[in-house]
Design a protein around this motif. Sequence first.
Motif, PDB file in Angstrom:
ATOM      1  N   TYR A 225       2.695   1.118 -13.835  1.00  0.00           N
ATOM      2  CA  TYR A 225       2.910   1.013 -12.394  1.00  0.00           C
ATOM      3  C   TYR A 225       3.405  -0.368 -11.982  1.00  0.00           C
ATOM      4  O   TYR A 225       4.125  -0.492 -10.984  1.00  0.00           O
ATOM      5  CB  TYR A 225       1.634   1.403 -11.639  1.00  0.00           C
ATOM      6  CG  TYR A 225       1.378   2.881 -11.720  1.00  0.00           C
ATOM      7  CD1 TYR A 225       2.287   3.790 -11.177  1.00  0.00           C
ATOM      8  CD2 TYR A 225       0.269   3.393 -12.383  1.00  0.00           C
ATOM      9  CE1 TYR A 225       2.082   5.156 -11.273  1.00  0.00           C
ATOM     10  CE2 TYR A 225       0.054   4.755 -12.490  1.00  0.00           C
ATOM     11  CZ  TYR A 225       0.968   5.635 -11.928  1.00  0.00           C
ATOM     12  OH  TYR A 225       0.772   6.990 -12.041  1.00  0.00           O
ATOM     13  N   TYR A 226       3.036  -1.390 -12.752  1.00  0.00           N
ATOM     14  CA  TYR A 226       3.620  -2.706 -12.486  1.00  0.00           C
ATOM     15  C   TYR A 226       5.127  -2.676 -12.739  1.00  0.00           C
ATOM     16  O   TYR A 226       5.908  -3.223 -11.950  1.00  0.00           O
ATOM     17  CB  TYR A 226       2.966  -3.773 -13.360  1.00  0.00           C
ATOM     18  CG  TYR A 226       3.587  -5.144 -13.193  1.00  0.00           C
ATOM     19  CD1 TYR A 226       3.250  -5.950 -12.112  1.00  0.00           C
ATOM     20  CD2 TYR A 226       4.535  -5.609 -14.103  1.00  0.00           C
ATOM     21  CE1 TYR A 226       3.836  -7.196 -11.935  1.00  0.00           C
ATOM     22  CE2 TYR A 226       5.124  -6.858 -13.934  1.00  0.00           C
ATOM     23  CZ  TYR A 226       4.773  -7.644 -12.857  1.00  0.00           C
ATOM     24  OH  TYR A 226       5.364  -8.877 -12.689  1.00  0.00           O
TER      25      TYR A 226
ATOM     26  N   TYR B  20       6.775  -0.792  -9.956  1.00  0.00           N
ATOM     27  CA  TYR B  20       6.811  -1.609  -8.739  1.00  0.00           C
ATOM     28  C   TYR B  20       7.885  -2.680  -8.847  1.00  0.00           C
ATOM     29  O   TYR B  20       8.650  -2.916  -7.906  1.00  0.00           O
ATOM     30  CB  TYR B  20       5.443  -2.248  -8.512  1.00  0.00           C
ATOM     31  CG  TYR B  20       5.297  -2.947  -7.184  1.00  0.00           C
ATOM     32  CD1 TYR B  20       4.871  -2.252  -6.063  1.00  0.00           C
ATOM     33  CD2 TYR B  20       5.588  -4.305  -7.047  1.00  0.00           C
ATOM     34  CE1 TYR B  20       4.737  -2.881  -4.835  1.00  0.00           C
ATOM     35  CE2 TYR B  20       5.465  -4.949  -5.830  1.00  0.00           C
ATOM     36  CZ  TYR B  20       5.043  -4.230  -4.725  1.00  0.00           C
ATOM     37  OH  TYR B  20       4.919  -4.860  -3.513  1.00  0.00           O
ATOM     38  N   GLN B  21       7.952  -3.319 -10.011  1.00  0.00           N
ATOM     39  CA  GLN B  21       8.925  -4.387 -10.234  1.00  0.00           C
ATOM     40  C   GLN B  21      10.349  -3.858 -10.218  1.00  0.00           C
ATOM     41  O   GLN B  21      11.260  -4.486  -9.664  1.00  0.00           O
ATOM     42  CB  GLN B  21       8.619  -5.062 -11.574  1.00  0.00           C
ATOM     43  CG  GLN B  21       9.538  -6.228 -11.931  1.00  0.00           C
ATOM     44  CD  GLN B  21       9.295  -6.721 -13.344  1.00  0.00           C
ATOM     45  OE1 GLN B  21       9.279  -5.943 -14.296  1.00  0.00           O
ATOM     46  NE2 GLN B  21       9.092  -8.025 -13.491  1.00  0.00           N
TER      47      GLN B  21
ATOM     48  N   LYS C  28      11.437  -0.973  -8.866  1.00  0.00           N
ATOM     49  CA  LYS C  28      11.751  -0.167  -7.681  1.00  0.00           C
ATOM     50  C   LYS C  28      12.357   1.191  -8.059  1.00  0.00           C
ATOM     51  O   LYS C  28      13.150   1.764  -7.305  1.00  0.00           O
ATOM     52  CB  LYS C  28      12.714  -0.918  -6.746  1.00  0.00           C
ATOM     53  CG  LYS C  28      12.187  -2.253  -6.256  1.00  0.00           C
ATOM     54  CD  LYS C  28      13.201  -2.962  -5.369  1.00  0.00           C
ATOM     55  CE  LYS C  28      12.724  -4.336  -4.943  1.00  0.00           C
ATOM     56  NZ  LYS C  28      13.732  -5.063  -4.134  1.00  0.00           N
TER      57      LYS C  28
ATOM     58  N   LYS D 268       7.917   1.609  -3.492  1.00  0.00           N
ATOM     59  CA  LYS D 268       6.867   0.643  -3.798  1.00  0.00           C
ATOM     60  C   LYS D 268       5.486   1.124  -3.354  1.00  0.00           C
ATOM     61  O   LYS D 268       4.485   0.815  -3.991  1.00  0.00           O
ATOM     62  CB  LYS D 268       7.196  -0.708  -3.163  1.00  0.00           C
ATOM     63  CG  LYS D 268       8.253  -1.496  -3.928  1.00  0.00           C
ATOM     64  CD  LYS D 268       8.294  -2.949  -3.484  1.00  0.00           C
ATOM     65  CE  LYS D 268       9.167  -3.779  -4.423  1.00  0.00           C
ATOM     66  NZ  LYS D 268       9.137  -5.220  -4.079  1.00  0.00           N
ATOM     67  N   TRP D 269       5.422   1.870  -2.261  1.00  0.00           N
ATOM     68  CA  TRP D 269       4.126   2.363  -1.813  1.00  0.00           C
ATOM     69  C   TRP D 269       3.532   3.329  -2.821  1.00  0.00           C
ATOM     70  O   TRP D 269       2.301   3.380  -3.009  1.00  0.00           O
ATOM     71  CB  TRP D 269       4.231   3.028  -0.436  1.00  0.00           C
ATOM     72  CG  TRP D 269       5.087   4.264  -0.391  1.00  0.00           C
ATOM     73  CD1 TRP D 269       6.414   4.332  -0.054  1.00  0.00           C
ATOM     74  CD2 TRP D 269       4.691   5.601  -0.697  1.00  0.00           C
ATOM     75  NE1 TRP D 269       6.869   5.624  -0.128  1.00  0.00           N
ATOM     76  CE2 TRP D 269       5.833   6.428  -0.528  1.00  0.00           C
ATOM     77  CE3 TRP D 269       3.508   6.187  -1.098  1.00  0.00           C
ATOM     78  CZ2 TRP D 269       5.806   7.809  -0.740  1.00  0.00           C
ATOM     79  CZ3 TRP D 269       3.463   7.567  -1.320  1.00  0.00           C
ATOM     80  CH2 TRP D 269       4.604   8.361  -1.135  1.00  0.00           C
TER      81      TRP D 269
ATOM     82  N   SER E 152       4.236   3.384  -6.266  1.00  0.00           N
ATOM     83  CA  SER E 152       3.831   2.646  -7.456  1.00  0.00           C
ATOM     84  C   SER E 152       2.628   1.749  -7.156  1.00  0.00           C
ATOM     85  O   SER E 152       1.748   1.567  -8.007  1.00  0.00           O
ATOM     86  CB  SER E 152       4.991   1.813  -7.997  1.00  0.00           C
ATOM     87  OG  SER E 152       5.532   0.973  -7.001  1.00  0.00           O
ATOM     88  N   GLY E 153       2.560   1.198  -5.929  1.00  0.00           N
ATOM     89  CA  GLY E 153       1.401   0.394  -5.537  1.00  0.00           C
ATOM     90  C   GLY E 153       0.131   1.227  -5.490  1.00  0.00           C
ATOM     91  O   GLY E 153      -0.947   0.763  -5.903  1.00  0.00           O
ATOM     92  N   TRP E 154       0.257   2.442  -4.983  1.00  0.00           N
ATOM     93  CA  TRP E 154      -0.870   3.390  -4.966  1.00  0.00           C
ATOM     94  C   TRP E 154      -1.358   3.619  -6.394  1.00  0.00           C
ATOM     95  O   TRP E 154      -2.566   3.593  -6.665  1.00  0.00           O
ATOM     96  CB  TRP E 154      -0.395   4.669  -4.304  1.00  0.00           C
ATOM     97  CG  TRP E 154      -1.381   5.803  -4.258  1.00  0.00           C
ATOM     98  CD1 TRP E 154      -2.702   5.790  -4.634  1.00  0.00           C
ATOM     99  CD2 TRP E 154      -1.122   7.131  -3.789  1.00  0.00           C
ATOM    100  NE1 TRP E 154      -3.274   7.026  -4.438  1.00  0.00           N
ATOM    101  CE2 TRP E 154      -2.323   7.864  -3.923  1.00  0.00           C
ATOM    102  CE3 TRP E 154       0.017   7.775  -3.286  1.00  0.00           C
ATOM    103  CZ2 TRP E 154      -2.418   9.209  -3.572  1.00  0.00           C
ATOM    104  CZ3 TRP E 154      -0.071   9.105  -2.924  1.00  0.00           C
ATOM    105  CH2 TRP E 154      -1.271   9.822  -3.067  1.00  0.00           C
TER     106      TRP E 154
ATOM    107  N   PHE F 287      -0.975   1.607  -8.982  1.00  0.00           N
ATOM    108  CA  PHE F 287      -1.545   0.379  -9.540  1.00  0.00           C
ATOM    109  C   PHE F 287      -2.993   0.192  -9.077  1.00  0.00           C
ATOM    110  O   PHE F 287      -3.883  -0.108  -9.875  1.00  0.00           O
ATOM    111  CB  PHE F 287      -0.699  -0.827  -9.123  1.00  0.00           C
ATOM    112  CG  PHE F 287      -1.037  -2.087  -9.858  1.00  0.00           C
ATOM    113  CD1 PHE F 287      -0.487  -2.355 -11.099  1.00  0.00           C
ATOM    114  CD2 PHE F 287      -1.913  -3.007  -9.298  1.00  0.00           C
ATOM    115  CE1 PHE F 287      -0.809  -3.531 -11.785  1.00  0.00           C
ATOM    116  CE2 PHE F 287      -2.238  -4.177  -9.972  1.00  0.00           C
ATOM    117  CZ  PHE F 287      -1.683  -4.434 -11.218  1.00  0.00           C
TER     118      PHE F 287
ATOM    119  N   GLN G 265      -2.339  10.582  -6.938  1.00  0.00           N
ATOM    120  CA  GLN G 265      -1.091   9.831  -7.006  1.00  0.00           C
ATOM    121  C   GLN G 265      -0.179  10.371  -8.096  1.00  0.00           C
ATOM    122  O   GLN G 265       1.048  10.500  -7.895  1.00  0.00           O
ATOM    123  CB  GLN G 265      -1.391   8.346  -7.251  1.00  0.00           C
ATOM    124  CG  GLN G 265      -0.188   7.428  -7.170  1.00  0.00           C
ATOM    125  CD  GLN G 265       0.590   7.341  -8.476  1.00  0.00           C
ATOM    126  OE1 GLN G 265       0.095   7.745  -9.534  1.00  0.00           O
ATOM    127  NE2 GLN G 265       1.806   6.838  -8.405  1.00  0.00           N
TER     128      GLN G 265
END
Length: 224
Positions: A155-156, A159-160, A162, A166-167, A169-171, A173, A202
Amino acid sequence: MNNHKRIARFVGLLYIIGTVAGIFSVVCTGSILESTDLLTKVSANGNQVILGTLFMLIMGISLALVPVIINPILKKYNEALALGYVVFRGALETFTYIATAMSWLLLVVLSKEYVNTASPDSTSFQNMSNLLGDAGEQIHSITMIIFSLGALMFYYLLYQSKLIPKWLSGWGFIGSIIYLATGVFALFGATFSILLMPLGLQEMFMAVWLIVKGFNPSAIDSKS
């Protein structure tokens, strides 16, 4: 571009297959493996435990394929983390699923021996079943920790890069951090199954997203 869409859809499908197989595994074995009279219960439901073991292996294989399939895309953004994801989710986690499967199958063999023995030494059999049961629980806790560490890398990277919003992948993480904590607590005998739900939800949302939307085209183009 079409190849990236196929990879995204395949990854989403594997997540769904793995999750469904995992649910069926719990349905088949949950009440049996939690029984106080474990050997008698397993002996009476041996085929059900074997079926649950099969579903668990299907889950493990499905999830192990994800990092292998998506690696050509992820390594463009961070090769070290992409390799770590393959090691944790593709190799180490698969090993723990195999170890769990072996402990369940050994329980089936032990339970049959217990029932078929004319005058079984109940203490010895009980000690062996307790050992296998405890080992299975500890392996499950270790699996959760390994899974979480691999998920954090995944997930990092998402997020990195894209590749997905991002919401989303942030969820994943944040859910992985909670999952990791739950696995650590489980090592000491504390179970908080409800804390596994955020990441489970998720993953299903992300699976559908990947099947329908695929990866972010602009993120793919930036590394083409």
